[in-house]
Motif scaffolding. Sequence first.
Motif, short mmCIF file in Angstrom:
data_model
loop_
_atom_site.label_atom_id
_atom_site.label_comp_id
_atom_site.label_asym_id
_atom_site.label_seq_id
_atom_site.Cartn_x
_atom_site.Cartn_y
_atom_site.Cartn_z
N ALA A 157 23.60 -19.34 -6.75
CA ALA A 157 24.55 -19.21 -5.66
C ALA A 157 25.97 -19.05 -6.20
N ALA A 158 26.91 -18.81 -5.29
CA ALA A 158 28.29 -18.61 -5.70
C ALA A 158 28.90 -19.92 -6.22
N ASP A 159 29.97 -19.77 -6.99
CA ASP A 159 30.72 -20.92 -7.52
C ASP A 159 29.88 -21.80 -8.43
N GLY A 160 28.92 -21.20 -9.15
CA GLY A 160 28.14 -21.95 -10.11
C GLY A 160 27.17 -22.94 -9.52
N ARG A 161 26.79 -22.78 -8.26
CA ARG A 161 25.87 -23.72 -7.62
C ARG A 161 24.45 -23.16 -7.64
N LEU A 162 23.49 -24.07 -7.52
CA LEU A 162 22.10 -23.68 -7.40
C LEU A 162 21.78 -23.49 -5.92
N GLY A 163 21.08 -22.40 -5.60
CA GLY A 163 20.78 -22.11 -4.21
C GLY A 163 19.29 -22.11 -3.92
N PHE A 164 18.95 -22.51 -2.73
CA PHE A 164 17.56 -22.51 -2.26
C PHE A 164 17.53 -21.76 -0.94
N LEU A 165 16.72 -20.69 -0.89
CA LEU A 165 16.64 -19.85 0.30
C LEU A 165 15.28 -20.02 0.95
N THR A 166 15.27 -20.05 2.25
CA THR A 166 14.03 -20.05 3.01
C THR A 166 14.18 -19.10 4.19
N VAL B 28 20.21 -32.81 -12.92
CA VAL B 28 20.06 -34.25 -13.11
C VAL B 28 21.36 -34.92 -12.69
N GLY B 29 21.29 -35.81 -11.74
CA GLY B 29 22.48 -36.50 -11.27
C GLY B 29 23.37 -35.65 -10.39
N ALA B 30 22.89 -34.51 -9.95
CA ALA B 30 23.70 -33.65 -9.10
C ALA B 30 23.67 -34.15 -7.66
N GLN B 31 24.54 -33.59 -6.83
CA GLN B 31 24.60 -34.00 -5.44
C GLN B 31 23.34 -33.56 -4.70
N GLU B 32 23.19 -34.04 -3.48
CA GLU B 32 22.05 -33.67 -2.67
C GLU B 32 22.23 -32.24 -2.14
N CYS C 27 22.56 -25.38 -0.88
CA CYS C 27 23.21 -25.34 -2.19
C CYS C 27 23.43 -26.75 -2.70
N LYS C 28 23.49 -26.84 -4.02
CA LYS C 28 23.88 -28.09 -4.69
C LYS C 28 24.59 -27.72 -5.97
N ASN C 29 25.47 -28.59 -6.41
CA ASN C 29 26.19 -28.35 -7.65
C ASN C 29 25.24 -28.36 -8.82
N TRP C 30 25.47 -27.43 -9.75
CA TRP C 30 24.63 -27.34 -10.94
C TRP C 30 25.24 -28.20 -12.03
N LEU D 103 13.23 -30.33 -3.52
CA LEU D 103 13.77 -29.27 -2.68
C LEU D 103 14.33 -29.86 -1.39
N PRO D 104 15.15 -29.10 -0.67
CA PRO D 104 15.71 -29.63 0.58
C PRO D 104 14.62 -29.99 1.58
N PRO D 105 14.83 -30.99 2.40
CA PRO D 105 13.84 -31.33 3.43
C PRO D 105 13.62 -30.13 4.34
N HIS D 106 12.38 -29.71 4.45
CA HIS D 106 12.09 -28.50 5.22
C HIS D 106 10.61 -28.50 5.57
N ASN D 107 10.29 -27.69 6.56
CA ASN D 107 8.89 -27.55 6.96
C ASN D 107 8.25 -26.48 6.06
N PHE D 108 7.61 -26.90 5.00
CA PHE D 108 7.05 -25.96 4.01
C PHE D 108 5.66 -25.51 4.45
N ASP D 109 5.64 -24.65 5.45
CA ASP D 109 4.35 -24.12 5.86
C ASP D 109 4.14 -22.77 5.20
N SER D 110 2.97 -22.20 5.43
CA SER D 110 2.60 -20.98 4.72
C SER D 110 3.38 -19.76 5.19
#
Length: 418
Positions: A308-317, A335-339, A327-330, A292-299
């Motif tokens: 996400a739009a344009d066929g990308r994978l999205g991560f919401l916090t 596997v082998g996708a961008q950061e 977002c990152k390309n799906w 997952l993206p670098p983030h402060n994963f607190d409770s």
Amino acid sequence: MASTSAPRRSARALRPPPCLADSAMASTSARRRTARARRSLPQPADRAAASTSARARRRSARGPAAQPVLPDEIWEEIFLRLDAAADLARASAACSSFRRIVSEPRFLRRFRSLRSPAVLGFITSSIYRRFFPVGPPHRSAPEARALEQAADFTFSFVPDPISWRFLHARDGRVLLPRHISIKIRFEDFVVCDPLHRRRAACVPVLAPAGENDGEESFRVICTVLFKDKVMAFVFSSCNQTWRGIITTICLPDGDIEYMTDHAYGCLYWMVGLMGYSLMLDTSEMRFSIIDLPPHNFDSENMRAIVEAADGRLGFLTIGDGTIDLYCKNWQSNCVGAQEWLHDKLIPLPKDFGITYHWETEGTAGHYLALVAESSRKIEHFVLDIKTLLVENLCTSKNGAFFGFPYARFPPPLALPSI
């Protein structure tokens, strides 16, 4: 000379005077000739208007002109381009021919494949199941009321309905579990279609059907965490059997969270407060782990994985009054996708003088359901992942509730899902 002129004068004197009627006719004829001489000749525009008026009178005498008849295939393409399901329902009410076209299962499958069903309400996750429809002024309020009136969210068609509780919902289906006994931790599960009052006994995450499965097919996936290994069992409504997933995966740290996300045919579980997620590819039935993206994963931070739009994978916090979207390309299941890249900062609605505590309630199609809790009320929102718009669905001031989003097409356009 005198004798010659006298007879002529006498002849003129003997001629009778003209009749009064002849004089009147002559006078009238003279006046008509004078009027015709003074009358101007008709202009070309006047003659064209007179000709058009005459044609119109002849057409009205023959009756209305026949309208061109369009084949059903053309009407289908027109109906598929309507913006909303409500517009399609109105069109189907115009005549019996339109109703026949719209009610065809093949057309409904095409219409639903091009659109994501709207969130029409929430089902409470407590043992006392209730359905809360979307309220006005939201545009889906009429469809939500129609669903509430037509569906049976008390699940009275299930044996011993009060013993079942709500667990999950997807594609218009609802997953209900119940304990077999107090001493045994295993549970029974049933999948229901509350609109058409159908059920199928089976178990505890509803997964999308396979590519070759029918529209009424479904799968239920039960994950088991034993020490540091995750295993899964899959029930298919096609063959009515359970089978175990051969591949397992080790999770050295953390536990799987209860909430399950779905995106691009895969299921995702957050692993505690760790920086990765457990992913199950439902087409290959294979586990893997994605970072997952670098983030402060607190409770206090709520997270979700979405399409996400344009066929990308999205991560919401969700942070302090805002939503961060990464977002990152799906590509090949990441596997082998961008950061991960930070894409958007989405502000959440605010009320002056009210402090909200935000949480996620689940995903439905390309919608993420959110709940904002304060000391005064609980408000339910949806975030449209495609447009990044946040909309208020309903508010609960008395008898506050938390629920899971229930999305499907309104009753006239919804085929049985079981």
